[in-house]
Design a protein around this motif. Structure first.
Motif, PDB file in Angstrom:
ATOM      1  N   VAL A  10       5.028   9.961  -0.952  1.00 21.04           N
ATOM      2  CA  VAL A  10       4.816   9.123  -1.493  1.00 21.04           C
ATOM      3  C   VAL A  10       5.625   7.978  -2.258  1.00 21.04           C
ATOM      4  O   VAL A  10       5.624   7.070  -1.917  1.00 21.04           O
ATOM      5  N   ARG A  11       6.492   8.705  -2.830  1.00 17.40           N
ATOM      6  CA  ARG A  11       7.468   7.961  -3.611  1.00 17.40           C
ATOM      7  C   ARG A  11       8.506   7.444  -2.719  1.00 17.40           C
ATOM      8  O   ARG A  11       9.043   6.370  -2.881  1.00 17.40           O
ATOM      9  N   ILE A  12       8.707   8.120  -1.458  1.00 19.83           N
ATOM     10  CA  ILE A  12       9.355   7.579  -0.579  1.00 19.83           C
ATOM     11  C   ILE A  12       8.798   6.242   0.089  1.00 19.83           C
ATOM     12  O   ILE A  12       9.505   5.305   0.392  1.00 19.83           O
ATOM     13  N   LEU A  13       7.580   6.182   0.285  1.00 19.14           N
ATOM     14  CA  LEU A  13       6.900   5.218   0.479  1.00 19.14           C
ATOM     15  C   LEU A  13       6.916   3.973   0.050  1.00 19.14           C
ATOM     16  O   LEU A  13       7.263   2.986   0.122  1.00 19.14           O
ATOM     17  N   ALA A  58       8.662   1.089   7.613  1.00 22.28           N
ATOM     18  CA  ALA A  58       8.257   2.445   8.023  1.00 22.28           C
ATOM     19  C   ALA A  58       8.796   3.588   7.175  1.00 22.28           C
ATOM     20  O   ALA A  58      10.208   3.350   7.201  1.00 22.28           O
ATOM     21  N   VAL A  59       8.264   4.782   7.337  1.00 23.65           N
ATOM     22  CA  VAL A  59       8.719   6.100   7.007  1.00 23.65           C
ATOM     23  C   VAL A  59       8.415   7.002   8.063  1.00 23.65           C
ATOM     24  O   VAL A  59       7.237   7.133   8.153  1.00 23.65           O
ATOM     25  N   ALA A  74      -1.619   6.193   1.000  1.00 21.72           N
ATOM     26  CA  ALA A  74      -0.437   5.585   0.348  1.00 21.72           C
ATOM     27  C   ALA A  74       0.138   4.518   1.327  1.00 21.72           C
ATOM     28  O   ALA A  74       0.857   3.422   0.599  1.00 21.72           O
ATOM     29  N   GLY A  75       0.336   4.656   2.475  1.00 20.97           N
ATOM     30  CA  GLY A  75       1.060   3.955   3.123  1.00 20.97           C
ATOM     31  C   GLY A  75       0.257   2.494   3.318  1.00 20.97           C
ATOM     32  O   GLY A  75       0.765   1.556   3.138  1.00 20.97           O
ATOM     33  N   GLU A  76      -0.998   2.530   3.258  1.00 21.41           N
ATOM     34  CA  GLU A  76      -1.962   1.287   3.086  1.00 21.41           C
ATOM     35  C   GLU A  76      -1.645   0.610   1.864  1.00 21.41           C
ATOM     36  O   GLU A  76      -1.728  -0.516   1.828  1.00 21.41           O
ATOM     37  N   VAL A  85       3.096   0.155   4.180  1.00 24.28           N
ATOM     38  CA  VAL A  85       4.229   0.800   4.715  1.00 24.28           C
ATOM     39  C   VAL A  85       3.678   1.741   6.044  1.00 24.28           C
ATOM     40  O   VAL A  85       2.693   2.674   5.421  1.00 24.28           O
ATOM     41  N   ASP A  86       4.385   1.942   7.178  1.00 19.25           N
ATOM     42  CA  ASP A  86       3.819   2.574   8.059  1.00 19.25           C
ATOM     43  C   ASP A  86       4.155   3.964   7.972  1.00 19.25           C
ATOM     44  O   ASP A  86       5.506   4.358   7.572  1.00 19.25           O
ATOM     45  N   VAL A  87       3.440   4.866   8.156  1.00 17.56           N
ATOM     46  CA  VAL A  87       3.658   6.333   8.144  1.00 17.56           C
ATOM     47  C   VAL A  87       3.700   6.645   9.546  1.00 17.56           C
ATOM     48  O   VAL A  87       2.963   6.695  10.256  1.00 17.56           O
ATOM     49  N   ALA A  88       5.209   7.015  10.086  1.00 20.94           N
ATOM     50  CA  ALA A  88       5.277   7.491  11.627  1.00 20.94           C
ATOM     51  C   ALA A  88       5.565   8.867  11.573  1.00 20.94           C
ATOM     52  O   ALA A  88       6.603   9.249  11.167  1.00 20.94           O
ATOM     53  N   VAL A  89       4.468   9.546  12.299  1.00 21.21           N
ATOM     54  CA  VAL A  89       4.760  11.158  12.268  1.00 21.21           C
ATOM     55  C   VAL A  89       5.473  11.248  13.487  1.00 21.21           C
ATOM     56  O   VAL A  89       4.834  11.049  14.458  1.00 21.21           O
ATOM     57  N   GLU A  90       6.519  12.083  13.357  1.00 21.64           N
ATOM     58  CA  GLU A  90       7.254  12.443  14.684  1.00 21.64           C
ATOM     59  C   GLU A  90       6.734  13.292  15.435  1.00 21.64           C
ATOM     60  O   GLU A  90       6.199  14.333  14.887  1.00 21.64           O
TER      61      GLU A  90
END
Length: 258
Positions: free
Chosen positions: A84-87, A97-98, A125-127, A131-136
């Motif tokens: 969440v801190r990275i977001l 995006a992260v 947290a992205g909302e 910031v987009d949460v992009a799950v690889e």
């Protein structure tokens, strides 16, 4: 192009090589660099933008993810707070995006609800931060499919890695066909369909032209490469490598237009 591409050299020199090769943006690994000299990740954005490059996304550190599924949410609270801190960092630096993973290489006994609870809070947290949460799409891609089906928030989606996808029996383009509107980040590279090598586009055997056609139909036009220089490139300069990546992309795009 991804900021780490296989050469041990100062961060600023790698960024300069990317910029000089003609790229206009960079993806950043969001963790401090220790070698060949220390540099804080919080110094990365200014160095990148001073070089004339935009920042496409941050990539969170890629270890420790299997515990998301193996342990309860409360046991994973420290890891969740870290992501969440990275977001928040991404929002602070105006990065859209992260990229995160679902699992590490191995996964022990797990419960899906553990991961679902974890990624639900991460998506919230992205909302909150916009910031987009992009799950690889790493291994156990079925977990990603289930997350995409059950978490429908606008900023939650996936990062499509071409090399990963064609090393998975369940892959081969199925993900972007099934969820064309959930793509948040792209790792574009090639391989020999034997090992997940992340070669220069055009140097392997992946159907990259077909992938580009699919991306074009999806109206996705941010072509971002995550490539790693193999051993036979190490005797050549990083500048040569970056130029070769750019040339590989241009050749594919020319072929696409024919």
């Amino acid at each position: 192009m991804f900021s780490w591409f296989g050469y041990f050299m100062p961060f600023s020199e790698r960024i300069a090589a990317i910029a000089d090769a003609g790229f206009d943006g960079v993806m950043l690994s969001w963790e401090d660099e220790e070698a060949p000299n220390f540099i804080s990740r919080y110094d990365f954005p200014k160095l990148v933008r001073d070089a004339g490059l935009s920042i496409t996304n941050f990539h969170a550190p890629f270890i420790g993810y299997s515990q998301i599924w193996e342990r309860s949410l409360e046991e994973n609270r420290e890891l969740l707070d870290f992501l969440v801190r990275i977001l928040k960092d991404a929002a602070d630096f105006d990065v859209s995006a992260v990229v995160v993973h679902t699992v590490d290489m191995e996964l022990g006994d797990y419960t899906f609800e553990n991961g679902y609870a974890f990624f639900t809070e991460l998506a919230e947290a992205g909302e909150r931060y916009g910031v987009d949460v992009a799950v690889e799409n790493v291994t156990r891609q079925f977990l990603l499919y289930e997350l995409l089906d059950r978490i429908q928030t606008p900023h939650f989606g996936y990062c499509y890695d071409t090399s990963h996808d064609y090393m998975l029996g369940c892959g081969s383009g199925r993900l972007i066909a099934a969820y064309p509107d959930r793509l948040k980040a792209l790792h574009f590279s090639d391989n020999d369909k034997t090992v997940d090598r992340h070669w220069i586009p055009g140097e392997g055997f992946l159907p990259l032209t077909s992938i580009l056609q699919t991306l074009d139909r999806m109206d996705w036009h941010t072509l971002s490469c995550e490539v790693i220089a193999p051993f036979w490139w190490q005797e050549r300069t990083p500048q040569d490598f970056c130029v070769a990546v750019q040339q590989g992309l241009k050749k594919l795009l020319r072929n696409l237009g024919e």
